[in-house]
Design an enzyme around this catalytic site. Structure first.
Site, PDB file in Angstrom:
ATOM      1  N   SER A 185      -1.235  11.233   1.144  1.00 24.55           N
ATOM      2  CA  SER A 185      -1.246   9.867   0.610  1.00 24.55           C
ATOM      3  C   SER A 185      -2.253   9.716  -0.536  1.00 24.55           C
ATOM      4  O   SER A 185      -3.093   8.820  -0.536  1.00 24.55           O
ATOM      5  CB  SER A 185      -1.559   8.857   1.730  1.00 24.55           C
ATOM      6  N   GLY A 236       0.819  -1.208   0.000  1.00 26.47           N
ATOM      7  CA  GLY A 236       0.000   0.000   0.000  1.00 26.47           C
ATOM      8  C   GLY A 236       0.851   1.254   0.000  1.00 26.47           C
ATOM      9  O   GLY A 236       1.970   1.290  -0.522  1.00 26.47           O
ATOM     10  N   SER A 237       0.332   2.303   0.657  1.00 23.00           N
ATOM     11  CA  SER A 237       0.907   3.650   0.507  1.00 23.00           C
ATOM     12  C   SER A 237       2.298   3.819   1.102  1.00 23.00           C
ATOM     13  O   SER A 237       2.982   4.807   0.784  1.00 23.00           O
ATOM     14  CB  SER A 237      -0.039   4.684   1.123  1.00 23.00           C
ATOM     15  N   THR A 238       2.755   2.904   1.974  1.00 24.39           N
ATOM     16  CA  THR A 238       4.133   3.041   2.466  1.00 24.39           C
ATOM     17  C   THR A 238       5.132   2.877   1.327  1.00 24.39           C
ATOM     18  O   THR A 238       6.275   3.326   1.436  1.00 24.39           O
ATOM     19  CB  THR A 238       4.425   1.998   3.568  1.00 24.39           C
ATOM     20  N   ALA A 239       4.697   2.264   0.214  1.00 23.78           N
ATOM     21  CA  ALA A 239       5.580   2.090  -0.944  1.00 23.78           C
ATOM     22  C   ALA A 239       5.691   3.358  -1.779  1.00 23.78           C
ATOM     23  O   ALA A 239       6.552   3.443  -2.673  1.00 23.78           O
ATOM     24  CB  ALA A 239       5.077   0.938  -1.811  1.00 23.78           C
TER      25      ALA A 239
END
Length: 656
Positions: free
Chosen positions: A419, A363-366
């Protein structure tokens, strides 16, 4: 002429004087000078009848011949035994007389970075038996194995039938059977006391048989984990054969196990003959392994993730803590866990180290990798304006952000802070003149960050994740991979990405082992980890400032990760989750990744929770607090002071 014959005429027999018929009394007495008359001989008694015996010589010959045959047979057999088959019989005698046993090597300890024992070995005993001592010839009873098994079963915690099979093996000549391995000294003491009691009673009571006379012990060791579940996913366990069954115990089994020795001694009746010669090859102890783990930080991480998983009614969760400068892993915790001291009660799904074995879409941590590529390629700056519509049509799909919103007017910094999926798609589209070219550029950066490759840890069961080549990306993957869907990683890979940014753009291969200490006490450091520059120091510093906006700005998604007095850089993530059981999307992967101090990084913390079913499932809401709790503890433990500098405070939006 008269012929004269040579033959003499036969002589006539002249008759002698006739014998007088008068009685002897009337006969004349001889005169003087006359020869005395012969007296008649007295009548002889009749001779007894003599029984003649047969000759003994034939029978003596037969007996002698038979004895000769017997002696010849003995001589032939003696020649066969002493000359022809001498080596065979000598070998049999040697085997029956001498017994060999393995001397188990002492397994090395596993310690944390400060030398605190995480896995150690204690004295134990292998319970063995000589099956020939339970037969009728020895005990004079038919059910010796059954009686012995009935006494031993409750002590050893085994089924009676299993013990009977060991005490009555298929090979009647077998002299060795292992009944139970690595038993505590208390267990052997129970057996020894019972054996002694039976022996004493059998001396005074002829009806009592010591059915345990053939039970013995061999010194061994038992693996013990003093901290129970703490770091169990890292440590693993040791199986019944004494080999590592998972984790570091399996990965470094040859180093920890050492080398077993051997002893060979003469025996009689199952007991060693003290006066007979014996040979012994001593065991070589295993080496101690020192991990990079800090026991206290590991405890804080495990406690925090366990509480949140239980609170969220989630399937599982993981926390990774890494030293940003050295790549050393300070903690790697999983929930639920297991106690390696009691594997019988462990959940099979909890065994192993999920932090490196689970592959999932981050998800958004990438998004930090997408932003790194955009900045490094000079496709945009943190202040570049990005107009983010409510929906974005790309390929055959209509993309949207996590929340409905009017058109946002964000800076590139704001895209990361809020994000935005749509904003990330628009930004990465600038990496090439065509989408295919942009895909290739983004793929090259993902690979540099370690995605789709082993972490370098060499951990058993580790996954390298899933990252298809850019020419294999589907229409939707071209636009989902930039914001962390359509690509899979493990938790350690995710932590390593943020440590790379914190380390000035240089990726240091994660390490879990600091070194080993041999039986001679000499410490051997582990090989230096590989270092790779991924982005420039300038790009890394800019990214750190952008990540601060996620936590510090009121519009950021990671405000729950704030730590008073420290500058914190971080990123939230909430991804659709692929259910391992069905292969379809169900639930969410919630995550938070970051490092501190943001302007002089020392520690990276990554948290992920799978399928939270109670309360919020957004990464900033359930993983942000875990990050804060663990990071605060780590900074205090490592005595990292705040820098005291003010945050960069980059703008999030712009006026249209």
């Amino acid at each position: 002429m008269t012929e004269v014959s040579d033959r003499q005429p036969p002589r006539r027999r002249v008759p002698g004087p006739a014998r007088s018929s008068r009685p002897a009394s009337d006969r004349r007495r001889p005169g003087p000078g006359a020869r005395p008359a012969r007296r008649p001989a007295a009548p002889r008694p009749a001779a007894p009848r003599v029984i003649r015996l047969g000759s003994p010589r034939p029978r003596l010959r037969m007996v002698g011949f038979a004895l000769a045959l017997v002696l010849i047979a003995f001589v032939v057999r003696l020649l066969q035994v002493q000359a022809v088959d001498a080596s065979t019989y000598a070998a049999k005698a040697e085997r029956n007389r001498y017994v060999g046993q393995v001397l188990a090597a002492e397994r090395g300890e596993i310690t944390d970075r400060a030398g605190v024992a995480l896995a150690t070995s204690e004295d134990a005993y292998d319970i063995t038996a000589d099956p020939t001592m339970f037969g009728y010839e020895q005990l004079k009873i038919e059910d010796g194995p059954e009686q012995a098994a009935a006494l031993l079963a409750p002590i050893l915690g085994q089924e009676q039938a299993d013990l009977v099979r060991k005490l009555r093996p298929k090979d009647p000549r077998a002299r060795y059977a292992k009944l139970a391995g690595r038993q505590t000294p208390q267990v052997w003491k129970q057996i020894r006391d019972l054996k002694s009691a039976l022996a004493t009673k059998s001396e005074t009571d002829s009806t009592t048989v010591n059915v345990l006379a053939g039970v013995f012990s061999v010194p061994s060791s038992k693996r013990v984990y003093p901290n129970g579940e703490l770091a169990a996913g890292i440590l693993g366990w040791v199986n019944a054969e004494g080999n590592g069954g998972g984790g570091v115990e399996q990965q470094l089994n040859s180093t920890l196990a050492g080398k077993d020795g051997k002893i060979r001694y003469a025996q009689s009746g199952g007991r060693q003959v003290p006066t007979a010669g014996s040979t012994e090859t001593p065991a070589v102890p295993g080496s101690d392994v020192e991990l990079t783990i800090d026991r206290d930080i590991q405890w804080a991480a495990q406690n925090a993730i366990t509480e949140q998983v239980e609170k969220s009614k989630a399937d599982r969760g993981y926390v990774v803590v890494q030293d940003t400068r050295t790549g050393e892993i300070l903690a790697m915790a999983n929930s639920p866990g297991f106690d390696p001291n009691d594997l019988a009660k462990a959940d099979s799904e909890a065994l192993g180290n999920a932090a490196v074995q689970d592959a999932y879409e981050p998800g958004s941590t990438a998004k930090v990798m997408s932003m790194a590529a955009v900045l490094q390629e000079n496709a945009a700056t943190p202040l570049t304006h990005v107009t983010v519509p409510n929906r974005l049509h790309r390929g055959d799909r209509l993309f949207q952000d996590d929340i409905d919103h009017p058109t946002w007017y964000l800076t590139l910094n704001g895209v990361l802070a809020k994000s935005s999926n749509i904003g990330t798609i628009l930004a990465t589209g600038q990496l090439g003149k065509t989408q295919a070219e942009a895909n290739r550029v983004l793929y090259s950066y993902l690979r540099k960050f370690g995605i789709g490759s082993p972490t370098g840890l060499g951990f058993p069961g580790e996954t390298k994740g899933i990252l298809a080549p850019p020419d294999k990306w589907s229409t939707s993957q071209q636009y989902t991979i930039p914001f962390g869907q359509g690509v899979s990683i493990n938790a350690l890979q995710a932590a390593s990405v943020y440590s790379t940014i914190a380390n000035g753009g240089v990726r240091v291969e994660p390490t879990l082992v600091r070194g080993t200490k041999g039986p001679d006490g000499r410490f051997t450091p582990a090989p230096a980890p590989q270092k790779t520059r991924v982005v420039s120091q300038k790009t890394a510093k800019t990214l750190a400032q952008m990540l601060e906006s996620v936590v510090d700005d009121r519009e950021g998604t990671g405000t729950k990760a704030r730590i008073p007095g420290y500058r914190v850089a971080g990123k939230t993530g909430t991804a659709n989750r692929v259910d391992p059981a069905t292969g379809k999307y169900r639930g969410y992967t919630s995550s938070f990744a970051g490092f501190a101090p943001a302007d002089n990084p020392r520690v990276t913390v990554y948290c992920a929770i799978q399928n939270a079913t109670k309360g919020s499932y957004f990464g900033g809401q359930i993983c942000g607090p875990v990050f804060k709790q663990v990071m605060e503890f780590a900074l205090k433990t490592l005595q990292v002071p705040p820098t005291g500098a003010k945050p960069a405070s980059l703008p999030v939006s712009f006026a249209p």
